[in-house]
Design a protein around this motif. Sequence first.
Motif, mmCIF file in Angstrom:
data_model
loop_
_atom_site.group_PDB
_atom_site.id
_atom_site.type_symbol
_atom_site.label_atom_id
_atom_site.label_comp_id
_atom_site.label_asym_id
_atom_site.label_seq_id
_atom_site.Cartn_x
_atom_site.Cartn_y
_atom_site.Cartn_z
ATOM 1 N N LEU A 21 0.772 -1.268 -0.009
ATOM 2 C CA LEU A 21 0.183 -0.111 0.015
ATOM 3 C C LEU A 21 0.928 1.229 0.222
ATOM 4 C CD1 LEU A 21 -2.729 1.397 0.146
ATOM 5 C CD2 LEU A 21 -2.685 1.039 2.771
ATOM 6 N N LEU A 22 1.792 1.429 0.768
ATOM 7 C CA LEU A 22 2.806 2.517 0.790
ATOM 8 C C LEU A 22 3.355 2.716 -0.418
ATOM 9 C CD1 LEU A 22 4.668 1.665 4.194
ATOM 10 C CD2 LEU A 22 3.145 3.660 3.578
ATOM 11 N N ALA A 23 3.990 1.490 -1.309
ATOM 12 C CA ALA A 23 4.455 1.598 -2.476
ATOM 13 C C ALA A 23 3.444 2.069 -3.612
ATOM 14 C CB ALA A 23 5.265 0.230 -2.754
ATOM 15 N N ASN A 24 2.337 1.501 -3.493
ATOM 16 C CA ASN A 24 1.294 1.773 -4.426
ATOM 17 C C ASN A 24 0.723 3.197 -4.416
ATOM 18 O OD1 ASN A 24 1.451 -0.572 -5.669
ATOM 19 N ND2 ASN A 24 -0.377 -1.408 -4.543
ATOM 20 N N MET A 25 0.708 3.886 -3.148
ATOM 21 C CA MET A 25 0.112 5.327 -2.803
ATOM 22 C C MET A 25 1.358 6.222 -3.730
ATOM 23 S SD MET A 25 -1.724 6.801 -0.929
ATOM 24 C CE MET A 25 -2.132 5.586 0.210
ATOM 25 N N LEU A 26 2.347 5.935 -4.314
ATOM 26 C CA LEU A 26 2.879 6.626 -5.248
ATOM 27 C C LEU A 26 2.219 6.612 -6.559
ATOM 28 C CD1 LEU A 26 6.665 5.201 -4.840
ATOM 29 C CD2 LEU A 26 5.750 7.462 -4.212
ATOM 30 N N ILE A 27 1.696 5.551 -7.067
ATOM 31 C CA ILE A 27 0.947 5.457 -8.316
ATOM 32 C C ILE A 27 -0.405 6.077 -7.796
ATOM 33 C CG2 ILE A 27 -0.106 3.754 -9.921
ATOM 34 C CD1 ILE A 27 1.885 1.688 -9.063
ATOM 35 N N PHE A 28 -1.371 5.946 -6.951
ATOM 36 C CA PHE A 28 -2.380 6.450 -6.574
ATOM 37 C C PHE A 28 -2.299 7.913 -6.767
ATOM 38 C CE2 PHE A 28 -3.372 2.376 -4.077
ATOM 39 C CZ PHE A 28 -4.206 2.093 -4.969
ATOM 40 N N GLN A 29 -1.119 8.468 -6.281
ATOM 41 C CA GLN A 29 -0.960 9.963 -5.961
ATOM 42 C C GLN A 29 -0.448 10.607 -7.329
ATOM 43 O OE1 GLN A 29 0.931 9.980 -1.893
ATOM 44 N NE2 GLN A 29 0.280 11.875 -2.190
ATOM 45 N N TYR A 30 0.427 9.860 -8.117
ATOM 46 C CA TYR A 30 1.001 10.343 -9.427
ATOM 47 C C TYR A 30 1.042 9.628 -10.596
ATOM 48 C CZ TYR A 30 3.023 12.572 -5.046
ATOM 49 O OH TYR A 30 3.076 13.336 -3.886
ATOM 50 N N GLY A 31 0.480 8.721 -10.438
ATOM 51 C CA GLY A 31 0.244 7.915 -11.695
ATOM 52 C C GLY A 31 1.553 6.944 -12.021
ATOM 53 N N ILE A 32 1.001 5.626 -12.853
ATOM 54 C CA ILE A 32 2.143 4.704 -13.044
ATOM 55 C C ILE A 32 3.400 5.203 -13.636
ATOM 56 C CG2 ILE A 32 1.037 4.269 -15.356
ATOM 57 C CD1 ILE A 32 1.986 1.661 -12.669
ATOM 58 N N TRP A 33 3.438 6.414 -14.432
ATOM 59 C CA TRP A 33 4.450 6.819 -15.257
ATOM 60 C C TRP A 33 4.878 8.105 -14.188
ATOM 61 C CZ3 TRP A 33 6.658 3.632 -18.257
ATOM 62 C CH2 TRP A 33 5.906 2.770 -19.237
ATOM 63 N N GLN A 314 -8.053 -1.714 -1.095
ATOM 64 C CA GLN A 314 -7.236 -0.438 -0.993
ATOM 65 C C GLN A 314 -7.404 0.343 -2.299
ATOM 66 O OE1 GLN A 314 -3.585 -2.282 -0.301
ATOM 67 N NE2 GLN A 314 -3.766 -2.507 1.647
ATOM 68 N N THR A 315 -7.569 -0.380 -3.409
ATOM 69 C CA THR A 315 -7.954 0.436 -4.516
ATOM 70 C C THR A 315 -9.303 1.091 -4.423
ATOM 71 O OG1 THR A 315 -6.469 -1.528 -6.292
ATOM 72 C CG2 THR A 315 -8.344 -0.256 -7.019
ATOM 73 N N VAL A 316 -10.214 0.586 -4.107
ATOM 74 C CA VAL A 316 -11.517 1.273 -4.093
ATOM 75 C C VAL A 316 -11.396 2.526 -3.280
ATOM 76 C CG1 VAL A 316 -13.985 1.203 -3.295
ATOM 77 C CG2 VAL A 316 -12.792 -0.780 -4.685
ATOM 78 N N ILE A 317 -10.743 2.336 -2.158
ATOM 79 C CA ILE A 317 -10.600 3.641 -1.302
ATOM 80 C C ILE A 317 -9.810 4.618 -1.633
ATOM 81 C CG2 ILE A 317 -9.796 4.323 1.133
ATOM 82 C CD1 ILE A 317 -10.318 1.503 1.898
ATOM 83 N N CYS A 318 -8.566 4.331 -2.204
ATOM 84 C CA CYS A 318 -7.404 5.279 -2.757
ATOM 85 C C CYS A 318 -8.019 6.067 -3.989
ATOM 86 C CB CYS A 318 -6.204 4.511 -2.931
ATOM 87 S SG CYS A 318 -5.283 4.085 -1.308
ATOM 88 N N THR A 319 -8.456 5.209 -4.995
ATOM 89 C CA THR A 319 -9.141 5.732 -6.184
ATOM 90 C C THR A 319 -10.097 6.905 -5.853
ATOM 91 O OG1 THR A 319 -10.296 3.854 -6.713
ATOM 92 C CG2 THR A 319 -8.342 3.953 -7.704
ATOM 93 N N THR A 320 -10.986 6.473 -4.773
ATOM 94 C CA THR A 320 -11.938 7.458 -4.377
ATOM 95 C C THR A 320 -11.508 8.689 -3.778
ATOM 96 O OG1 THR A 320 -13.629 5.442 -4.023
ATOM 97 C CG2 THR A 320 -14.121 7.514 -2.889
ATOM 98 N N ILE A 321 -10.458 8.487 -3.175
ATOM 99 C CA ILE A 321 -9.913 9.682 -2.459
ATOM 100 C C ILE A 321 -9.042 10.524 -3.621
ATOM 101 C CG2 ILE A 321 -7.855 10.469 -0.897
ATOM 102 C CD1 ILE A 321 -8.744 7.749 0.761
ATOM 103 N N PHE A 322 -8.525 9.814 -4.474
ATOM 104 C CA PHE A 322 -7.539 10.653 -5.294
ATOM 105 C C PHE A 322 -7.978 11.048 -6.683
ATOM 106 C CE2 PHE A 322 -4.409 8.746 -2.608
ATOM 107 C CZ PHE A 322 -3.887 9.870 -1.947
ATOM 108 N N TYR A 323 -8.916 10.283 -7.121
ATOM 109 C CA TYR A 323 -9.451 10.570 -8.545
ATOM 110 C C TYR A 323 -10.685 11.522 -8.475
ATOM 111 C CZ TYR A 323 -6.422 6.587 -10.502
ATOM 112 O OH TYR A 323 -5.490 5.843 -10.570
ATOM 113 N N GLY A 324 -11.043 12.118 -9.933
ATOM 114 C CA GLY A 324 -11.824 13.172 -9.911
ATOM 115 C C GLY A 324 -13.314 12.765 -9.523
ATOM 116 N N TYR A 325 -13.560 11.381 -9.787
ATOM 117 C CA TYR A 325 -15.039 11.073 -9.453
ATOM 118 C C TYR A 325 -15.125 10.709 -7.906
ATOM 119 C CZ TYR A 325 -12.664 6.512 -9.904
ATOM 120 O OH TYR A 325 -11.961 5.430 -9.912
ATOM 121 N N GLY A 326 -13.990 11.066 -7.231
ATOM 122 C CA GLY A 326 -14.016 11.145 -5.708
ATOM 123 C C GLY A 326 -13.668 12.383 -5.239
ATOM 124 N N PHE A 327 -12.645 12.432 -4.350
ATOM 125 C CA PHE A 327 -12.230 13.722 -3.697
ATOM 126 C C PHE A 327 -11.293 14.688 -4.763
ATOM 127 C CE2 PHE A 327 -13.773 10.954 -0.394
ATOM 128 C CZ PHE A 327 -14.670 11.844 0.215
#
Length: 398
Positions: A21-33, A314-327
């Motif tokens: 989750l800590l590592a994936n937070m990089l992708i959730f926050q900044y994207g895969i690239w 973790q995917t559902v929670i974090c994409t809801t927090i970071f993506y436009g259709y969430g927060f």
Amino acid sequence: MDKYRVSAIDGMRGFSLLGILLANMLIFQYGIWGKDEIGFYSLSAADLGAYKLVKVLVEGSFMPIFTFLFGYSMIKMKESLERKGVPLKRYFVRRFLFLVCAGLLHSTFLWEGDILFFYGFMGFFLLLFMNRSKKTLLIWGTSLLILMSFLGYGNMEESAEDKKIMAEYVEETKTIYSSGSYSEIKAHRNNEDPLNLPDAFYVVILILAPLLTAPLFLFGMFAAKANAFVHLQKERSLYIKGSLLMLPIGIALKVIPHVSESAWSGVAEMLGASLLALGYIFLFALLYTRKPNKIFPAAFESVGKLSLTNYLMQTVICTTIFYGYGFGLFGKLGMIWGIVLAVMIYALQAIASHYYLRRFKRGPIEQLLRIWTNFSWNGRVRQKKLRIEEGPKKAEGM
């Protein structure tokens, strides 16, 4: 199969999910690239320091722990199924197909950082090693670890055009992910490729992936066949030596790419990631031998027993927090607060998992996996009925 569960392995699986989750937070926050093009996000000095710590201590070294445990669990499942007289390959093929399909759905409709497809794909490759001896597994694992690390040799030079394309992609991703609708984000995720690589390149990667990632899978299978992590106190000295050896070497190797641009930096990073993962495995097992307080081991075990469900949540929670259709907090929270958020999410999952397991034996996704794998609505393995020869019966009657 629960009768034969290894508590330390469940705890280790839960521990690995925290790192993932800590590592994936990089992708959730900044994207895969974007996570590797962090300069576009103008981090503060403190956030940049936290970013580098995550890159060295976490990214690339917790996924291999999960990989190790996948191989370990595969052998333990095999042993359990053999006791029940279940056809092994049929069972595993169905299980791996479920992971492949779940991974495709996960990556297509939710998030680009999926690992389930990869694990399902790897499972078919690992069937080749399922009946191999401990010695064979150890030799193959060690040889591939050394050989595949050399794929990291060399430096790739980016042209000015490549840098421009990447910059435009990252800026577009920041806009779409932070304020776009679900359909816009999904279209961007599935259709945009800043590298513009030919399809043949991805075919080659798919072919190399099993060899590149096989070492930790094979080490896990070796550990299971050696019955490791069952009698923890007897193996305590091994855990101490493994921790003292692997942790400093792994960290030192992973630091090299951040202080040097040598052609060998990639080799050091790839080898260091695996060695650090093994060091964490030894360290966690060592801590497990002490158990002065059973709260933390129990918390990790609860998360580990529901690993598939918790990973997807973790995917559902974090994409809801970071993506436009969430927060819509994509690229806005910062690394330090991202780490704090990851720990909070994990803590909530640990509490929820604990209370969930007081009422149910397994998670909803784990239950679906068992129903499909075992072809039974209750999810239980269908054991072969023992046939009693009529001959002895007649003899007894006579």
